[in-house]
Design a protein around this motif. Structure first.
Motif, PDB file in Angstrom:
ATOM      1  N   ARG A   1       0.576  -1.530  -0.038  1.00 38.64           N
ATOM      2  CA  ARG A   1      -0.015  -0.366   0.303  1.00 38.64           C
ATOM      3  C   ARG A   1       0.965   0.747  -0.217  1.00 38.64           C
ATOM      4  O   ARG A   1       0.594   1.790  -0.894  1.00 38.64           O
ATOM      5  N   GLY A   2       1.727   1.440   0.928  1.00 36.12           N
ATOM      6  CA  GLY A   2       2.275   2.594   0.855  1.00 36.12           C
ATOM      7  C   GLY A   2       3.921   2.581  -0.217  1.00 36.12           C
ATOM      8  O   GLY A   2       3.669   1.029  -0.357  1.00 36.12           O
ATOM      9  N   ALA A   3       4.346   3.431   0.127  1.00 39.76           N
ATOM     10  CA  ALA A   3       5.602   3.424  -1.577  1.00 39.76           C
ATOM     11  C   ALA A   3       6.832   2.882  -1.071  1.00 39.76           C
ATOM     12  O   ALA A   3       7.732   2.970  -1.586  1.00 39.76           O
ATOM     13  N   GLN A   4       7.166   3.027   0.321  1.00 41.54           N
ATOM     14  CA  GLN A   4       8.517   2.093   1.042  1.00 41.54           C
ATOM     15  C   GLN A   4       8.761   1.252   1.914  1.00 41.54           C
ATOM     16  O   GLN A   4       9.332   1.441   2.708  1.00 41.54           O
ATOM     17  N   SER A   5       8.238   0.395   1.190  1.00 42.50           N
ATOM     18  CA  SER A   5       8.277  -0.583   2.251  1.00 42.50           C
ATOM     19  C   SER A   5       9.121  -1.424   2.282  1.00 42.50           C
ATOM     20  O   SER A   5       9.581  -1.402   2.760  1.00 42.50           O
ATOM     21  N   ALA A   6      10.361  -1.785   1.149  1.00 45.04           N
ATOM     22  CA  ALA A   6      11.946  -2.019   0.749  1.00 45.04           C
ATOM     23  C   ALA A   6      12.019  -1.052   1.868  1.00 45.04           C
ATOM     24  O   ALA A   6      13.449  -1.856   3.261  1.00 45.04           O
ATOM     25  N   ALA A   7      12.630  -0.287   2.253  1.00 43.36           N
ATOM     26  CA  ALA A   7      13.184   0.890   2.953  1.00 43.36           C
ATOM     27  C   ALA A   7      12.858   0.743   4.411  1.00 43.36           C
ATOM     28  O   ALA A   7      13.002   0.603   4.964  1.00 43.36           O
ATOM     29  N   VAL A   8      11.195   0.241   4.599  1.00 47.01           N
ATOM     30  CA  VAL A   8      10.716  -0.362   5.608  1.00 47.01           C
ATOM     31  C   VAL A   8      11.369  -1.271   6.452  1.00 47.01           C
ATOM     32  O   VAL A   8      11.769  -1.407   7.603  1.00 47.01           O
ATOM     33  N   ILE A   9      11.500  -2.171   5.779  1.00 45.13           N
ATOM     34  CA  ILE A   9      11.386  -3.857   6.208  1.00 45.13           C
ATOM     35  C   ILE A   9      13.860  -3.407   6.339  1.00 45.13           C
ATOM     36  O   ILE A   9      13.886  -3.898   7.346  1.00 45.13           O
ATOM     37  N   ASP A  10      14.406  -2.056   5.573  1.00 50.83           N
ATOM     38  CA  ASP A  10      15.581  -2.198   6.046  1.00 50.83           C
ATOM     39  C   ASP A  10      15.898  -1.296   7.537  1.00 50.83           C
ATOM     40  O   ASP A  10      16.356  -2.215   7.915  1.00 50.83           O
TER      41      ASP A  10
ATOM     42  N   HIS B   1       4.417 -15.723   0.678  1.00 48.30           N
ATOM     43  CA  HIS B   1       3.984 -17.030  -0.164  1.00 48.30           C
ATOM     44  C   HIS B   1       3.778 -16.450  -1.524  1.00 48.30           C
ATOM     45  O   HIS B   1       4.494 -17.572  -2.438  1.00 48.30           O
ATOM     46  N   PHE B   2       4.418 -15.229  -2.297  1.00 42.80           N
ATOM     47  CA  PHE B   2       4.628 -15.316  -3.515  1.00 42.80           C
ATOM     48  C   PHE B   2       6.050 -16.161  -4.286  1.00 42.80           C
ATOM     49  O   PHE B   2       6.094 -16.208  -5.319  1.00 42.80           O
ATOM     50  N   LEU B   3       6.707 -15.333  -3.100  1.00 42.72           N
ATOM     51  CA  LEU B   3       7.816 -15.621  -4.077  1.00 42.72           C
ATOM     52  C   LEU B   3       7.740 -17.236  -3.730  1.00 42.72           C
ATOM     53  O   LEU B   3       9.383 -17.563  -4.180  1.00 42.72           O
ATOM     54  N   ASP B   4       7.234 -18.151  -3.382  1.00 43.46           N
ATOM     55  CA  ASP B   4       7.222 -19.202  -3.417  1.00 43.46           C
ATOM     56  C   ASP B   4       6.164 -19.839  -4.721  1.00 43.46           C
ATOM     57  O   ASP B   4       6.573 -20.886  -5.088  1.00 43.46           O
TER      58      ASP B   4
ATOM     59  N   GLU C   1       2.825  -9.668   5.227  1.00 45.33           N
ATOM     60  CA  GLU C   1       3.939 -10.170   5.282  1.00 45.33           C
ATOM     61  C   GLU C   1       3.767 -11.256   4.466  1.00 45.33           C
ATOM     62  O   GLU C   1       4.406 -12.286   3.767  1.00 45.33           O
ATOM     63  N   GLU C   2       2.827 -12.445   4.980  1.00 46.74           N
ATOM     64  CA  GLU C   2       2.891 -13.947   5.093  1.00 46.74           C
ATOM     65  C   GLU C   2       2.607 -14.029   3.375  1.00 46.74           C
ATOM     66  O   GLU C   2       2.692 -14.769   3.015  1.00 46.74           O
TER      67      GLU C   2
ATOM     68  N   ALA D   1      18.408 -10.811   3.236  1.00 47.44           N
ATOM     69  CA  ALA D   1      18.478 -10.617   4.171  1.00 47.44           C
ATOM     70  C   ALA D   1      16.778 -10.033   4.699  1.00 47.44           C
ATOM     71  O   ALA D   1      16.443  -9.967   5.463  1.00 47.44           O
ATOM     72  N   HIS D   2      16.178  -9.702   3.982  1.00 45.81           N
ATOM     73  CA  HIS D   2      14.961  -9.383   4.004  1.00 45.81           C
ATOM     74  C   HIS D   2      13.744 -10.515   4.144  1.00 45.81           C
ATOM     75  O   HIS D   2      13.710 -10.477   4.915  1.00 45.81           O
ATOM     76  N   ALA D   3      14.416 -11.479   3.527  1.00 44.74           N
ATOM     77  CA  ALA D   3      13.806 -12.792   3.722  1.00 44.74           C
ATOM     78  C   ALA D   3      13.941 -13.355   4.233  1.00 44.74           C
ATOM     79  O   ALA D   3      13.302 -14.090   5.486  1.00 44.74           O
ATOM     80  N   THR D   4      15.240 -13.076   5.184  1.00 48.80           N
ATOM     81  CA  THR D   4      15.495 -13.940   6.365  1.00 48.80           C
ATOM     82  C   THR D   4      14.487 -13.031   7.572  1.00 48.80           C
ATOM     83  O   THR D   4      14.395 -14.093   8.163  1.00 48.80           O
ATOM     84  N   PHE D   5      14.670 -11.923   7.293  1.00 45.44           N
ATOM     85  CA  PHE D   5      13.665 -11.731   8.821  1.00 45.44           C
ATOM     86  C   PHE D   5      12.671 -11.806   8.168  1.00 45.44           C
ATOM     87  O   PHE D   5      12.417 -12.025   9.715  1.00 45.44           O
ATOM     88  N   LEU D   6      11.956 -11.831   7.698  1.00 49.53           N
ATOM     89  CA  LEU D   6      10.167 -11.997   7.120  1.00 49.53           C
ATOM     90  C   LEU D   6      10.054 -13.220   7.655  1.00 49.53           C
ATOM     91  O   LEU D   6       8.992 -13.622   8.206  1.00 49.53           O
ATOM     92  N   ARG D   7      11.002 -14.179   7.465  1.00 54.66           N
ATOM     93  CA  ARG D   7      10.759 -15.865   7.991  1.00 54.66           C
ATOM     94  C   ARG D   7      10.855 -16.189   9.445  1.00 54.66           C
ATOM     95  O   ARG D   7      10.471 -17.084   9.848  1.00 54.66           O
ATOM     96  N   GLN D   8      11.825 -15.142  10.139  1.00 53.27           N
ATOM     97  CA  GLN D   8      11.853 -15.578  11.267  1.00 53.27           C
ATOM     98  C   GLN D   8      10.707 -14.316  12.049  1.00 53.27           C
ATOM     99  O   GLN D   8      11.328 -14.153  13.427  1.00 53.27           O
ATOM    100  N   LEU D   9       9.780 -13.515  11.632  1.00 54.23           N
ATOM    101  CA  LEU D   9       9.631 -12.823  12.426  1.00 54.23           C
ATOM    102  C   LEU D   9       8.008 -13.678  13.044  1.00 54.23           C
ATOM    103  O   LEU D   9       8.193 -14.848  12.865  1.00 54.23           O
TER     104      LEU D   9
END
Length: 263
Positions: free
Chosen positions: A67-76, A106-109, A101-102, A157-165
């Motif tokens: 929804r917002g434009a800065q998703s990648a930067a938020v994860i950083d 899911h889309f990555l796979d 995030e879920e 690093a982003h995938a690792t962070f999300l999978r550890q939530l």
């Protein structure tokens, strides 16, 4: 739909414990790094004003992307906060998974998750990683190409962070989840689908846990502070207002940041 200023809607409370901790819980960020940075500053100022010297807890309630434009930067930024907490020890950092995030994972796979994902904000997340969403009703081959491009652009690093939530954290009499809990079930029997997606069954019925559930997921015009639950999702992507609640065993304190109010 949303008001520019939010005041908490409160119900009569009861004494609740955080096991002596000061806990800040932040609602759905949805790609608004500008609001997250401002709210982190507000929470830092608020904690300094308490005069305490123990480690506060920062709980992120999920839905950092879309929804917002800065998703990648938020994860950083969240990865940086997690590293600060681990390396400097000045605060404790807990990050929960949201349904957005879920769906991203899911889309990555699975490219079949793409069409539904973009319907509620995934296209903005793709763009934040430099990937263009398909135009119109794309066929499965196009979605597979998009998935491969997104996987290639999505940092490890982003995938690792999300999978550890985490799905749930508990401090004293407070239970922190993204969406809510299934009424009538003890915590140990709650399932991920409900913790990430539930709405009306949770919002409209007493959950019976003997605790206060702190959540986001369902945007509200006014922060809701009740005996059963506290909702701090004020629709930041649409309203420009990001909300946190401070819990320390006394009355909950609402802390907000908006670009309009900061100006």
């Amino acid at each position: 739909m949303f008001k520019s200023l939010f005041r908490p809607k409160q119900q009569p409370g009861r004494a609740v414990s955080t096991d002596g901790r000061v806990v800040y819980a932040v609602g759905d960020v949805h790609g608004r790094l500008d609001l997250l940075d401002g709210l982190v500053d507000r929470m830092t100022e608020d904690y300094r004003a308490t005069g305490r010297e123990d480690r506060p807890v920062l709980v992120m309630l999920g839905d950092y992307v879309d929804r917002g434009a800065q998703s990648a930067a938020v994860i950083d930024r969240l990865i940086d906060l997690k590293a600060q907490a681990a390396n400097e020890g000045r605060f404790e950092f807990r990050a929960l998974m949201g349904n957005h995030e879920e769906t991203l994972l899911h889309f990555l796979d699975d490219p079949q998750a793409g069409p539904s994902w973009v319907e509620y904000g995934g296209g903005e997340t793709m763009a934040s990683y430099g990937v263009q969403r398909p135009v119109g009703r794309a066929d499965p081959e196009v979605w597979e190409q998009t998935r491969q491009a997104f996987r290639a652009a999505f940092p490890v690093a982003h995938a690792t962070f999300l999978r550890q939530l985490e799905l749930m954290v508990v401090y004293g009499d407070y239970v922190f989840v993204h969406a809510g809990v299934r009424p009538g079930l003890p915590l140990e029997r709650q399932v991920a689908a409900d913790l990430l997606w539930i709405r009306n069954e949770f919002l409209d019925n007493p959950h019976g846990l003997g605790a206060t559930v702190v959540h986001g997921h369902t945007p509200v015009e006014e922060v809701f502070v009740g005996r059963q639950r506290i909702n701090v999702d004020t629709g930041a992507y649409a309203t420009g207002v990001l909300t946190a609640v401070r819990l320390d065993g006394g009355e909950p304190k609402i802390i907000q940041f908006s670009k309009a109010r900061a100006a």
